[in-house]
Design a protein around this motif. Structure first.
Motif, PDB file in Angstrom:
ATOM      1  N   VAL A  71      41.301  29.551  30.065  1.00 50.39           N
ATOM      2  CA  VAL A  71      41.882  28.336  30.639  1.00 50.39           C
ATOM      3  C   VAL A  71      41.082  27.909  31.862  1.00 50.39           C
ATOM      4  O   VAL A  71      40.723  26.744  32.024  1.00 50.39           O
ATOM      5  N   THR A  72      40.796  28.880  32.711  1.00 51.58           N
ATOM      6  CA  THR A  72      40.028  28.593  33.923  1.00 51.58           C
ATOM      7  C   THR A  72      38.662  28.023  33.582  1.00 51.58           C
ATOM      8  O   THR A  72      38.221  27.029  34.184  1.00 51.58           O
ATOM      9  N   ASN A  73      37.981  28.635  32.620  1.00 50.83           N
ATOM     10  CA  ASN A  73      36.652  28.144  32.231  1.00 50.83           C
ATOM     11  C   ASN A  73      36.708  26.737  31.663  1.00 50.83           C
ATOM     12  O   ASN A  73      35.812  25.920  31.889  1.00 50.83           O
ATOM     13  N   ASP A  74      37.775  26.449  30.899  1.00 48.81           N
ATOM     14  CA  ASP A  74      37.917  25.107  30.339  1.00 48.81           C
ATOM     15  C   ASP A  74      37.989  24.068  31.446  1.00 48.81           C
ATOM     16  O   ASP A  74      37.343  23.014  31.377  1.00 48.81           O
ATOM     17  N   PHE A  75      38.773  24.361  32.464  1.00 51.78           N
ATOM     18  CA  PHE A  75      38.894  23.420  33.579  1.00 51.78           C
ATOM     19  C   PHE A  75      37.609  23.374  34.399  1.00 51.78           C
ATOM     20  O   PHE A  75      37.153  22.305  34.802  1.00 51.78           O
ATOM     21  N   ARG A  76      37.017  24.536  34.617  1.00 55.29           N
ATOM     22  CA  ARG A  76      35.806  24.572  35.446  1.00 55.29           C
ATOM     23  C   ARG A  76      34.645  23.879  34.766  1.00 55.29           C
ATOM     24  O   ARG A  76      33.800  23.259  35.433  1.00 55.29           O
ATOM     25  N   ASP A  77      34.579  23.992  33.429  1.00 58.67           N
ATOM     26  CA  ASP A  77      33.524  23.299  32.683  1.00 58.67           C
ATOM     27  C   ASP A  77      33.644  21.787  32.823  1.00 58.67           C
ATOM     28  O   ASP A  77      32.642  21.066  32.808  1.00 58.67           O
ATOM     29  N   VAL A  78      34.867  21.299  32.935  1.00 58.92           N
ATOM     30  CA  VAL A  78      35.086  19.861  33.077  1.00 58.92           C
ATOM     31  C   VAL A  78      34.781  19.402  34.492  1.00 58.92           C
ATOM     32  O   VAL A  78      34.132  18.374  34.702  1.00 58.92           O
ATOM     33  N   SER A  79      35.248  20.178  35.490  1.00 59.19           N
ATOM     34  CA  SER A  79      35.052  19.749  36.874  1.00 59.19           C
ATOM     35  C   SER A  79      35.197  20.925  37.827  1.00 59.19           C
ATOM     36  O   SER A  79      36.264  21.539  37.899  1.00 59.19           O
ATOM     37  N   GLU A  80      34.148  21.208  38.565  1.00 56.67           N
ATOM     38  CA  GLU A  80      34.198  22.268  39.565  1.00 56.67           C
ATOM     39  C   GLU A  80      35.186  21.927  40.678  1.00 56.67           C
ATOM     40  O   GLU A  80      35.922  22.793  41.161  1.00 56.67           O
TER      41      GLU A  80
ATOM     42  N   MET B  27      52.267  41.073  23.862  1.00 58.04           N
ATOM     43  CA  MET B  27      50.901  40.720  24.241  1.00 58.04           C
ATOM     44  C   MET B  27      50.743  40.911  25.748  1.00 58.04           C
ATOM     45  O   MET B  27      51.362  40.199  26.533  1.00 58.04           O
ATOM     46  N   PRO B  28      49.939  41.854  26.180  1.00 52.65           N
ATOM     47  CA  PRO B  28      49.812  42.158  27.614  1.00 52.65           C
ATOM     48  C   PRO B  28      48.944  41.132  28.333  1.00 52.65           C
ATOM     49  O   PRO B  28      47.804  41.403  28.718  1.00 52.65           O
ATOM     50  N   ILE B  29      49.480  39.948  28.530  1.00 54.34           N
ATOM     51  CA  ILE B  29      48.741  38.872  29.169  1.00 54.34           C
ATOM     52  C   ILE B  29      49.075  38.829  30.654  1.00 54.34           C
ATOM     53  O   ILE B  29      50.242  38.710  31.038  1.00 54.34           O
ATOM     54  N   GLY B  30      48.082  38.923  31.480  1.00 55.36           N
ATOM     55  CA  GLY B  30      48.256  38.860  32.925  1.00 55.36           C
ATOM     56  C   GLY B  30      46.925  38.586  33.584  1.00 55.36           C
ATOM     57  O   GLY B  30      45.890  38.509  32.925  1.00 55.36           O
ATOM     58  N   HIS B  31      46.920  38.449  34.892  1.00 59.71           N
ATOM     59  CA  HIS B  31      45.671  38.169  35.598  1.00 59.71           C
ATOM     60  C   HIS B  31      45.800  38.585  37.046  1.00 59.71           C
ATOM     61  O   HIS B  31      46.895  38.632  37.617  1.00 59.71           O
ATOM     62  N   GLY B  32      44.660  38.898  37.637  1.00 60.35           N
ATOM     63  CA  GLY B  32      44.633  39.329  39.027  1.00 60.35           C
ATOM     64  C   GLY B  32      44.636  38.163  39.997  1.00 60.35           C
ATOM     65  O   GLY B  32      44.790  37.002  39.619  1.00 60.35           O
ATOM     66  N   GLU B  33      44.385  38.483  41.241  1.00 59.27           N
ATOM     67  CA  GLU B  33      44.472  37.482  42.296  1.00 59.27           C
ATOM     68  C   GLU B  33      43.255  36.582  42.343  1.00 59.27           C
ATOM     69  O   GLU B  33      43.350  35.415  42.712  1.00 59.27           O
ATOM     70  N   ASN B  34      42.090  37.107  41.949  1.00 56.84           N
ATOM     71  CA  ASN B  34      40.853  36.339  42.140  1.00 56.84           C
ATOM     72  C   ASN B  34      40.027  36.156  40.876  1.00 56.84           C
ATOM     73  O   ASN B  34      38.896  35.675  40.943  1.00 56.84           O
ATOM     74  N   ASP B  35      40.540  36.557  39.711  1.00 58.56           N
ATOM     75  CA  ASP B  35      39.730  36.467  38.500  1.00 58.56           C
ATOM     76  C   ASP B  35      39.944  35.180  37.712  1.00 58.56           C
ATOM     77  O   ASP B  35      39.270  34.946  36.718  1.00 58.56           O
ATOM     78  N   THR B  36      40.902  34.341  38.134  1.00 50.67           N
ATOM     79  CA  THR B  36      41.135  33.059  37.469  1.00 50.67           C
ATOM     80  C   THR B  36      41.488  32.022  38.531  1.00 50.67           C
ATOM     81  O   THR B  36      41.511  32.325  39.729  1.00 50.67           O
ATOM     82  N   MET B  37      41.787  30.807  38.094  1.00 56.22           N
ATOM     83  CA  MET B  37      42.199  29.771  39.043  1.00 56.22           C
ATOM     84  C   MET B  37      43.695  29.852  39.341  1.00 56.22           C
ATOM     85  O   MET B  37      44.221  29.049  40.111  1.00 56.22           O
ATOM     86  N   PHE B  38      44.390  30.831  38.723  1.00 55.19           N
ATOM     87  CA  PHE B  38      45.829  30.972  38.898  1.00 55.19           C
ATOM     88  C   PHE B  38      46.147  31.990  39.992  1.00 55.19           C
ATOM     89  O   PHE B  38      45.322  32.845  40.324  1.00 55.19           O
ATOM     90  N   GLN B  39      47.342  31.888  40.534  1.00 57.34           N
ATOM     91  CA  GLN B  39      47.824  32.891  41.466  1.00 57.34           C
ATOM     92  C   GLN B  39      48.046  34.194  40.704  1.00 57.34           C
ATOM     93  O   GLN B  39      48.452  34.198  39.549  1.00 57.34           O
ATOM     94  N   GLY B  40      47.763  35.329  41.360  1.00 56.70           N
ATOM     95  CA  GLY B  40      47.835  36.617  40.692  1.00 56.70           C
ATOM     96  C   GLY B  40      49.172  36.888  40.041  1.00 56.70           C
ATOM     97  O   GLY B  40      50.230  36.672  40.637  1.00 56.70           O
TER      98      GLY B  40
END
Length: 799
Positions: free
Chosen positions: A230-239, A364-377
């Motif tokens: 998701v983050t890459n999709d947004f970043r590819d469109v606009s930094e 499905m173990p979906i989660g993310h850390g504090e700094n690895d995506t554009m989302f809050q951890g």
């Protein structure tokens, strides 16, 4: 809103509960009366007349023999005979496997199978999943969802058995026992389609599993994979859009902590009702972003719309104002006529069938850390997950059941040895693609059709060793290294192998640009191999590029010696799997790849018979070559083209320095050279120009002839003054025989099976659909051949 999009949105809304045990099932909870007769036709006012609705008396529990196991319920299915050639011709049956939504959405939303039906003279059969829509056990929604005792029969294995029993019954009633069945599904339905082929191969001849995350279980897929995409999709469109979203979470918390902060946020985001917490708003925004990415299909392109609104906010708009503009432009706003934003309540509820499934088997173990995506951890925590499920349903998740029942850690063995005829199609912009099957499974010839990969190439992944030269515990770590094979003209046996050495970029561009190997493969009867360099493209160790380059320990395996050993292992593997032990190998490369080709012949003469090293600067080290030699040639190329152009460039350096030293020099240069972003100093411009001159010289070839184009523009401008003399420099730079994977770099969730749009579908999507049709056609043709082999007469052949 188009029904096709409505289907996608509702499906995604349900799947969002996999990420946060919180989405409320949007379907109706209206009571439905069960049908008393075994097979009763029923019209549906929402569907065209060629669709006929039936109800099948389905067994409640297929796997036990307790008294309650024999209870039944009415399962809805829909049939369309419009294109069917009939049972007498053994025409196919295409079965749409219903997912976690009422069946009507699937009928409206999946236009691809209409084309398949007309192409193959097939009957369409749509099967609704138990506990969804009208297919409610125990007589009503309320009773079915009363407690864990009644919900306990809602599972994927029971649903698959439903499909098997219903398909068998339909074929028997129509005397269509010899008609092949192709199962199709998307997302969870795609998982079911692939599992139906795996578990019931005698019923389903083949399956098309679109965007099916069958590997998003246990530790098979990185937990943050979904949100990284998701983050890459947004970043590819606009930094800048990406940065705004990433910064917005802390700003929301900051404002919420102020006096009347929630009221302020409600006003900024124009919520229809007052916010109760900042989490409520952040959950809603997070859903907006994942919905936009997962359904980033033409012609809607929601990611671009959201980012366009964020970046297009009036000058001076703060971070939250920009994010609010993105929300107003999103899919859930409801259009320009909407007066406010309805914030969806994500409080977990026990009236969602999908939430039950995620609380039992679909963990499905979906989660993310504090700094690895554009989302809050928000890391995945199985203990908290379990507590939530126990509080909701009194049920304890079984996080390892899916891989136990269908495979996962041993998916290659399971599908490669025990199944066949499955297409796994994934759009790589779809966040669920990280949990999908993106490569073939049989080492000899898995077939992968990837967007931007030339026809005739097949993609493979080799399980490569990270460190070939040491025996420390970490040396045995492995990663997937990509290579591609073109075998169209290969003579087999002892015919030669032409191997291209990938260099400092993904192999994709080389496949399009390098023609020597394929153009000569017919003449030499050669097998052509393109190998990707470690740490580039899809051959990245440690799970992701960011992790691979995270520190010197991980980057330490990034060198030419390891790369050469990689290529040695891959070539020996290919020779073994293709019975080509005595085939001579010629290695080919250009520039750094040419150096690798030279060194490979030197270091591994027992593997490479010879090497073609094009433009390989093997002597540009230490003091072997003059330091200025490279730029001397660049200078000569420009001067040979135009003395005036050369003189203009020569004089420009001093002029750039002079202007750059002025109080507002960087701004003047930015305007003069029309830079997209303001220059910080004149050195930025000097470096960019030097790189451009070197690039046009190094790649100056017909028919583009970039040096001639550049100098022609310079000379014309010089004739009428120096204004804009070098403005042209703005133009700086212009991937089993039967287990098949179809990743598409620009695809998205279930895009290949939704209704086609002749005006907006890109060429690669049309080609992907064509490929899928051809594969399915092959399965059916083989099915008829098998029938003929057992003396079953087929009075027609496929056109």
């Amino acid at each position: 809103m188009a029904l096709q999009f409505l289907f996608q949105f509702l499906s995604l809304l349900l799947l969002f509960t996999t990420i946060r045990l919180s989405a409320t099932y949007p379907g109706s909870s209206t009571r439905f009366d069960t049908m008393r007769r075994r097979m009763t036709s029923k019209s549906n006012s929402h569907l065209p007349p060629e669709f006929v609705t039936y109800y099948y008396t389905q067994t409640l529990d297929h796997f036990n023999y307790k008294p309650e196991s024999y209870a039944t319920f009415q399962q809805k299915y829909i049939m369309n005979f419009k294109y069917w050639g009939g049972a007498s011709t053994s025409s196919p049956i295409i079965v749409y496997i219903g997912e976690e939504a009422p069946l009507t959405f699937g009928v409206h939303g999946k236009g691809f199978i209409f084309y398949l039906a007309s192409r193959f003279k097939a009957m369409l059969l749509y099967i609704e999943h138990r506990y969804y829509g009208d297919s409610m056990p125990f007589g009503s929604f309320d009773e079915a969802f009363r407690d864990a005792n009644t919900l306990g029969f809602l599972s994927s294995t029971q649903a698959l058995a439903d499909c098997a029993q219903l398909i068998t019954d339909v074929k028997r009633n129509l005397s269509a026992e010899n008609c092949p069945v192709i199962a199709i599904g998307g997302s969870y339905g795609g998982m079911l389609a692939s599992w139906l082929r795996l578990k019931y191969p005698h019923i389903a001849t083949g399956a098309l599993a679109s965007s099916a995350p069958i590997l998003y279980f246990d530790d098979l897929t990185p937990q943050n994979g979904y949100h990284v995409v998701v983050t890459n999709d947004f970043r590819d469109v606009s930094e800048s859009c990406y940065n705004t979203i990433k910064q917005s979470w802390s700003e929301i918390d900051r404002v919420a902590g102020q006096t009347n902060g929630l009221t302020t946020l409600s006003n900024i985001f124009q919520t229809c009702s007052p916010l109760n917490s900042s989490k409520e708003l952040k959950d809603h925004l997070g859903m907006i972003y994942v919905i936009s990415a997962q359904n980033d299909n033409p012609p809607y392109n929601p990611v671009s719309k959201v980012c366009g609104a964020i970046d297009g906010a009036p000058k001076g708009t703060d971070i939250l104002g920009k994010v609010a503009a993105g929300l107003n432009a999103s899919l859930l706003r409801g259009g320009p006529e909407a007066q406010c934003n309805h914030i969806i309540d994500f409080t977990p509820k026990n009236t969602s069938g999908w939430t039950w499934q995620t609380c039992t088997e679909m963990v499905m173990p979906i989660g993310h850390g504090e700094n690895d995506t554009m989302f809050q951890g928000s890391p995945f925590d199985l203990n908290n997950y379990t507590k939530s499920c126990q509080a909701l349903f009194g049920a304890t998740p079984k996080p390892h059941w899916i891989t136990t029942e269908f495979g996962g850690h041993d998916i290659k063995s399971v599908l490669g040895n025990f199944s066949s005829n499955i297409i796994f199609s994934n759009g790589l912009r779809d966040p669920y693609s990280v949990g999908g099957l993106s490569r073939g499974l049989r080492e000899h010839y898995p077939r992968i059709l990837e967007q931007n990969i030339p026809d005739g190439f097949e993609t493979f992944f080799y399980n490569q060793t990270i460190d070939h030269f040491n025996y420390r515990p970490e040396s045995f770590t492995t990663f997937r290294q990509r290579y591609l094979i073109y075998s169209k003209h290969w003579g087999g046996g002892q015919a030669p192998i032409l191997a291209f050495m990938g260099a400092e970029e993904p192999i994709d561009d080389d496949l399009k640009a390098i023609g020597f190997l394929t153009e000569n493969s017919e003449r030499l009867k050669a097998l052509v191999v393109f190998m990707e360099h470690r740490y580039y493209g899809q051959s990245v160790p440690f799970g992701s590029r960011s992790e691979a380059l995270n520190n010197t320990n991980n980057r330490g395996y990034f060198n030419s010696a390891q790369a050469l050993a990689d290529y040695a292992e891959i070539l020996l593997h290919i020779k073994k799997t293709h019975d080509a032990t005595y085939s001579p190998v010629i290695v080919v490369g250009g520039s750094y790849g040419g150096e690798l080709a030279t060194w490979f012949r030197l270091k591994y003469p027992h593997i490479a018979l010879g090497a073609l090293a094009s433009s390989a600067p093997v002597l540009y080290y230490e003091d072997i070559t003059p330091h200025n030699a490279y730029y001397s040639i660049v200078t000569k190329n420009y001067r040979d083209t135009s003395e005036t152009c050369y003189q203009t460039i020569l004089k420009s350096w001093a002029e750039i320095q002079r202007v750059g030293e002025l109080p507002d020099g960087a701004s003047i240069l930015s305007r003069q050279f029309k830079t997209c972003t303001p220059l910080r100093n004149e050195n930025e411009l000097r470096d960019a120009l030097a790189g451009m001159y070197a690039s046009t010289s190094q790649y100056g070839r017909p028919p583009e002839n970039p040096i001639e184009k550049f100098c022609s523009a310079v000379d014309r401008a010089t004739a009428c003054g120096n204004d804009g003399a070098i403005s042209y420099c703005r133009v700086l730079k212009n991937i089993s025989d039967n287990i098949i994977a179809l990743p598409t770099v620009n695809g998205s969730h279930c895009l290949d099976i939704v209704k086609s749009n002749k005006t907006s579908d890109p060429d690669w999507l049309v080609q992907q659909r064509k490929t899928e049709v051809e594969i399915i056609e092959g399965w059916i043709a083989k099915y008829y051949a098998d029938l003929k082999a057992i003396n079953k007469w087929i009075p027609f052949k496929l056109q």
